[in-house]
Write a protein that holds these residues in place. Structure first.
Motif, PDB file in Angstrom:
ATOM      1  N   PRO A 170       3.419  38.486  41.304  1.00  0.00           N
ATOM      2  CA  PRO A 170       4.073  37.188  41.483  1.00  0.00           C
ATOM      3  C   PRO A 170       3.117  36.051  41.117  1.00  0.00           C
ATOM      4  CG  PRO A 170       4.667  38.631  43.278  1.00  0.00           C
ATOM      5  CD  PRO A 170       3.616  39.368  42.481  1.00  0.00           C
ATOM      6  N   GLY A 171       3.626  35.097  40.351  1.00  0.00           N
ATOM      7  CA  GLY A 171       2.789  34.003  39.860  1.00  0.00           C
ATOM      8  C   GLY A 171       2.417  34.187  38.400  1.00  0.00           C
ATOM      9  N   GLN A 172       2.516  35.424  37.895  1.00  0.00           N
ATOM     10  CA  GLN A 172       2.235  35.649  36.470  1.00  0.00           C
ATOM     11  C   GLN A 172       3.472  35.316  35.634  1.00  0.00           C
ATOM     12  OE1 GLN A 172       0.637  39.825  36.492  1.00  0.00           O
ATOM     13  NE2 GLN A 172      -1.148  38.818  35.600  1.00  0.00           N
ATOM     14  N   SER A 173       3.270  35.194  34.328  1.00  0.00           N
ATOM     15  CA  SER A 173       4.375  34.924  33.417  1.00  0.00           C
ATOM     16  C   SER A 173       4.422  36.000  32.339  1.00  0.00           C
ATOM     17  CB  SER A 173       4.177  33.567  32.734  1.00  0.00           C
ATOM     18  OG  SER A 173       4.146  32.550  33.708  1.00  0.00           O
ATOM     19  N   VAL A 174       5.577  36.148  31.714  1.00  0.00           N
ATOM     20  CA  VAL A 174       5.668  37.078  30.582  1.00  0.00           C
ATOM     21  C   VAL A 174       6.322  36.339  29.418  1.00  0.00           C
ATOM     22  CG1 VAL A 174       5.924  39.128  32.050  1.00  0.00           C
ATOM     23  CG2 VAL A 174       7.949  38.003  31.199  1.00  0.00           C
ATOM     24  N   ALA A 175       5.946  36.716  28.209  1.00  0.00           N
ATOM     25  CA  ALA A 175       6.567  36.101  27.043  1.00  0.00           C
ATOM     26  C   ALA A 175       7.903  36.785  26.790  1.00  0.00           C
ATOM     27  CB  ALA A 175       5.656  36.246  25.841  1.00  0.00           C
ATOM     28  N   VAL A 176       8.853  35.992  26.301  1.00  0.00           N
ATOM     29  CA  VAL A 176      10.199  36.505  26.050  1.00  0.00           C
ATOM     30  C   VAL A 176      10.572  36.178  24.604  1.00  0.00           C
ATOM     31  CG1 VAL A 176      12.633  36.240  26.698  1.00  0.00           C
ATOM     32  CG2 VAL A 176      10.863  36.127  28.471  1.00  0.00           C
ATOM     33  N   GLU A 177      11.214  37.150  23.958  1.00  0.00           N
ATOM     34  CA  GLU A 177      11.732  36.903  22.606  1.00  0.00           C
ATOM     35  C   GLU A 177      13.168  37.360  22.558  1.00  0.00           C
ATOM     36  OE1 GLU A 177      11.212  38.635  18.127  1.00  0.00           O
ATOM     37  OE2 GLU A 177      12.055  39.663  19.854  1.00  0.00           O
ATOM     38  N   THR A 178      14.030  36.557  21.930  1.00  0.00           N
ATOM     39  CA  THR A 178      15.399  37.010  21.696  1.00  0.00           C
ATOM     40  C   THR A 178      15.541  37.265  20.199  1.00  0.00           C
ATOM     41  OG1 THR A 178      17.556  36.000  21.259  1.00  0.00           O
ATOM     42  CG2 THR A 178      15.920  34.574  22.267  1.00  0.00           C
ATOM     43  N   ARG A 179      16.262  38.332  19.873  1.00  0.00           N
ATOM     44  CA  ARG A 179      16.440  38.675  18.451  1.00  0.00           C
ATOM     45  C   ARG A 179      17.183  37.562  17.705  1.00  0.00           C
ATOM     46  NH1 ARG A 179      13.382  41.856  15.548  1.00  0.00           N
ATOM     47  NH2 ARG A 179      11.973  40.625  16.767  1.00  0.00           N
ATOM     48  N   LEU A 180      17.793  36.637  18.463  1.00  0.00           N
ATOM     49  CA  LEU A 180      18.446  35.510  17.799  1.00  0.00           C
ATOM     50  C   LEU A 180      17.398  34.542  17.226  1.00  0.00           C
ATOM     51  CD1 LEU A 180      21.146  34.838  20.575  1.00  0.00           C
ATOM     52  CD2 LEU A 180      21.497  35.976  18.377  1.00  0.00           C
ATOM     53  N   ARG A 181      16.138  34.695  17.689  1.00  0.00           N
ATOM     54  CA  ARG A 181      15.010  33.876  17.191  1.00  0.00           C
ATOM     55  C   ARG A 181      13.822  34.786  16.943  1.00  0.00           C
ATOM     56  NH1 ARG A 181      16.074  28.592  15.848  1.00  0.00           N
ATOM     57  NH2 ARG A 181      17.771  27.867  17.151  1.00  0.00           N
ATOM     58  N   PRO A 182      13.871  35.611  15.899  1.00  0.00           N
ATOM     59  CA  PRO A 182      12.843  36.645  15.740  1.00  0.00           C
ATOM     60  C   PRO A 182      11.416  36.095  15.690  1.00  0.00           C
ATOM     61  CG  PRO A 182      14.576  36.866  14.079  1.00  0.00           C
ATOM     62  CD  PRO A 182      14.832  35.587  14.802  1.00  0.00           C
ATOM     63  N   THR A 214      16.916  26.869  24.340  1.00  0.00           N
ATOM     64  CA  THR A 214      18.310  26.575  24.005  1.00  0.00           C
ATOM     65  C   THR A 214      19.080  27.881  23.817  1.00  0.00           C
ATOM     66  OG1 THR A 214      17.503  24.647  22.832  1.00  0.00           O
ATOM     67  CG2 THR A 214      19.792  25.244  22.436  1.00  0.00           C
ATOM     68  N   THR A 215      18.457  28.818  23.110  1.00  0.00           N
ATOM     69  CA  THR A 215      19.143  30.087  22.859  1.00  0.00           C
ATOM     70  C   THR A 215      19.310  30.871  24.162  1.00  0.00           C
ATOM     71  OG1 THR A 215      18.042  30.078  20.719  1.00  0.00           O
ATOM     72  CG2 THR A 215      19.109  32.128  21.361  1.00  0.00           C
ATOM     73  N   LEU A 216      18.272  30.868  24.994  1.00  0.00           N
ATOM     74  CA  LEU A 216      18.379  31.628  26.249  1.00  0.00           C
ATOM     75  C   LEU A 216      19.439  31.030  27.174  1.00  0.00           C
ATOM     76  CD1 LEU A 216      14.605  32.379  27.018  1.00  0.00           C
ATOM     77  CD2 LEU A 216      16.347  34.014  26.290  1.00  0.00           C
ATOM     78  N   VAL A 217      19.518  29.720  27.204  1.00  0.00           N
ATOM     79  CA  VAL A 217      20.482  29.087  28.119  1.00  0.00           C
ATOM     80  C   VAL A 217      21.897  29.130  27.532  1.00  0.00           C
ATOM     81  CG1 VAL A 217      21.142  26.908  29.248  1.00  0.00           C
ATOM     82  CG2 VAL A 217      18.748  27.612  29.208  1.00  0.00           C
ATOM     83  N   LEU A 226      16.531  41.597  25.134  1.00  0.00           N
ATOM     84  CA  LEU A 226      15.395  40.682  24.969  1.00  0.00           C
ATOM     85  C   LEU A 226      14.161  41.545  24.867  1.00  0.00           C
ATOM     86  CD1 LEU A 226      16.077  38.035  27.801  1.00  0.00           C
ATOM     87  CD2 LEU A 226      16.724  37.892  25.396  1.00  0.00           C
ATOM     88  N   ARG A 227      13.082  40.993  24.326  1.00  0.00           N
ATOM     89  CA  ARG A 227      11.807  41.704  24.388  1.00  0.00           C
ATOM     90  C   ARG A 227      10.868  40.915  25.300  1.00  0.00           C
ATOM     91  NH1 ARG A 227       9.575  43.701  18.726  1.00  0.00           N
ATOM     92  NH2 ARG A 227       9.821  41.547  18.071  1.00  0.00           N
ATOM     93  N   LEU A 228      10.092  41.633  26.092  1.00  0.00           N
ATOM     94  CA  LEU A 228       9.156  40.994  27.027  1.00  0.00           C
ATOM     95  C   LEU A 228       7.738  41.419  26.700  1.00  0.00           C
ATOM     96  CD1 LEU A 228      11.013  41.804  30.407  1.00  0.00           C
ATOM     97  CD2 LEU A 228      11.468  39.937  28.814  1.00  0.00           C
ATOM     98  N   GLY A 229       6.800  40.469  26.804  1.00  0.00           N
ATOM     99  CA  GLY A 229       5.389  40.796  26.579  1.00  0.00           C
ATOM    100  C   GLY A 229       4.698  41.170  27.883  1.00  0.00           C
ATOM    101  N   ALA A 230       3.432  41.550  27.761  1.00  0.00           N
ATOM    102  CA  ALA A 230       2.655  41.919  28.956  1.00  0.00           C
ATOM    103  C   ALA A 230       2.440  40.679  29.828  1.00  0.00           C
ATOM    104  CB  ALA A 230       1.317  42.499  28.534  1.00  0.00           C
ATOM    105  N   PRO A 231       2.395  40.855  31.142  1.00  0.00           N
ATOM    106  CA  PRO A 231       2.206  39.696  32.023  1.00  0.00           C
ATOM    107  C   PRO A 231       0.854  39.006  31.796  1.00  0.00           C
ATOM    108  CG  PRO A 231       2.119  41.758  33.262  1.00  0.00           C
ATOM    109  CD  PRO A 231       2.505  42.111  31.868  1.00  0.00           C
TER     110      PRO A 231
END
Ligand SMILES: Cc1cc2nc3c(=O)[nH]c(=O)nc-3n(C[C@H](O)[C@H](O)[C@H](O)COP(=O)(O)OP(=O)(O)OC[C@H]3O[C@@H](n4cnc5c(N)ncnc54)[C@H](O)[C@@H]3O)c2cc1C
Ligand code: HEM
Length: 379
Positions: A170-182, A214-217, A226-231
């Motif tokens: 908790p408190g860490q973040s992860v990167a997120v990618e949507t294939r709609l924005r490769p 914008t794409t996520l919302v 979605l793809r997630l990166g390491a925390p």
């Protein structure tokens, strides 16, 4: 290695602004065309993520010991870009070439030696951490969107189910990618402590003109991948034993909700740290997670949640004023650990007010939702 010389030279180069990434990427892609596909298709108008951070981090080499956990996280996180150890010398060469170009006659052999050594150290920590994590974790986690709730005009709460367990604190973040924005990745902060079923909740606020939020919302739906990166990140990790003051702006609430859930699990029955959470928003309608917070406060006698509105009069259960000002009306916070999270402006303003009120800096930890803040460390 002369660290002052490193820092001074980076300052001079950084002053050239956008010309620097332009030169860096041209050099990198001409000399190592195989690296082009790692970056977003369109880089026009993008805030540069790599070059600014690269120069700053490398010239911060005197803090390398302090930066080790951050660099390890960054190295692990870079696996999501499909970066492998062989790419590091290419980036190092492009960096040195860029420095040489902008520094002209000031680029002397000793300075080149310093930069090369500093880059080597930083790259070593990153690649070793990446290699280590490659033994046990995938380069990224595919995750399915299992719910997408539009809580207000600009905020969505998105719950995802990663294909494999994604361990984070908790408190860490992860990167997120949507294939709609490769290949365009942005950090988001899990708003829950790790769950048995592995699902993760993100609070995403739409930023005008921003491609990913914008794409996520607006674009993403249940069932999408979605793809997630390491925390990454250690700024907001819980430690110590003091009571806590948390000041959140907008979706800056996310890490605090996760941390409170962690405390809830740890504090069941035992010694408790009391938590006061002040959640700021312009209007009451922007308190997009109020029912969940209300429920948490009901279940945790040591938790006080105070919603604050900066552009409305107070109403029952909602205080009027910036979250930090309301917090300072409630107390002077002489002994608490203080955590702050929100937009860059909110964080800057809050830190200033806390300092004016005599809250000593050593007790304050913060994260702002500006990508440049991933350069690590919490002064
Ligand atoms: C460690 C970390 C954790 C984060 N956690 C979250 C989170 O949990 N929820 C969340 O919604 N966002 C979070 N963010 C911000 C997020 O990564 C994105 O920057 C944001 O969603 C906008 O992405 P974008 O691609 O739409 O626009 P970007 O291309 O990132 O930005 C577009 C423009 O908006 C500006 N901008 C970016 N973010 C903000 C902001 N918050 N306020 C004002 N202006 C801004 C930028 O300077 C730029 O000019 C986090 C950022 C970091 C570094
Ligand atoms: C010392 C070495 C390096 C440092 C300190 C570094 C640092 C960073 C940082 C801080 C970011 C921004 C964080 C993010 O948005 O995720 C970033 C982004 C990135 N880095 Fe690195 N990096 C290094 C090496 C490399 C290498 C070798 C590659 C491979 C070519 C690489 C490719 C990328 C890519 C593709 C991005 C995303 C760029 C974008 O979204 O526009 N990096 N790097």
């Amino acid at each position: 290695m002369d660290v002052t010389r490193l820092k001074d030279s980076w300052k001079k180069v950084a002053a050239y602004g956008d010309e620097v990434p332009l030169f860096f990427y041209s050099t990198l892609f001409i000399t190592h065309p195989e690296t082009r596909s790692l970056f977003p298709v369109s880089m026009a108008g993008q805030r540069d993520r790599l070059v600014g951070a690269l120069g700053r981090i490398v010239s911060d080499v005197d803090r390398v010991d302090e930066l080790v956990p951050f660099l390890q996280g960054l190295g692990r996180d870079h696996r999501k870009f499909a970066v492998v150890a062989e790419h590091y010398p290419a980036v190092g060469q492009a960096l040195l070439h860029t420095l040489a170009h902008f520094l002209g006659p000031e680029w002397k052999p000793e300075l080149a030696e310093d930069w090369s050594e500093a880059y080597g150290l930083v790259a070593k920590v990153m690649t070793e951490a990446a290699d280590e994590s490659a033994r046990t974790t995938p380069p990224w986690w595919d995750a399915r969107v299992i719910s997408h709730e539009r809580r207000s005009a600009d905020v969505a709460v998105i719950t995802v189910q990663p294909e494999y367990e994604l361990e984070y604190r908790p408190g860490q973040s992860v990167a997120v990618e949507t294939r709609l924005r490769p290949n365009v990745w942005r950090f988001y902060t899990p708003a829950n402590a790790p769950r048995r079923n592995g699902t993760i909740e993100f609070h995403v606020r739409l930023v005008g003109g921003g491609p990913v939020s914008t794409t996520l919302v607006q674009g993403v739906q249940p069932g999408d991948s979605l793809r997630l990166g390491a925390p990454v990140g250690d700024r907001l990790l819980l430690g110590g034993k003091r009571d806590l003051l948390m000041v959140a702006g907008g979706t800056g609430l996310a890490p605090f909700k996760a941390m409170i859930e962690q405390l809830r699990a740890e504090q069941a029955g035992g010694d408790v740290r009391r938590v006061s959470l002040f959640v700021g928003a312009p209007y009451a309608r922007d308190h997009y997670d109020y029912p969940a917070l209300h429920e948490l406060a009901g279940a945790c006698p040591w938790l006080r949640v105070v919603p604050c509105v900066s552009r409305e009069a107070p109403r029952p259960g909602v205080e009027s004023g910036d979250a930090v000002d309301v917090a300072l009306r409630y107390g002077t916070w002489p002994d608490e650990d203080v955590y702050v999270c929100g937009s860059p402006e909110m964080v800057t303003g809050t830190l200033r007010r806390l300092a004016q009120a005599g809250v000593t800096e050593d007790r304050v930890r913060y994260e702002d939702f500006d990508t440049t803040s991933t350069s690590g460390g919490n002064p």
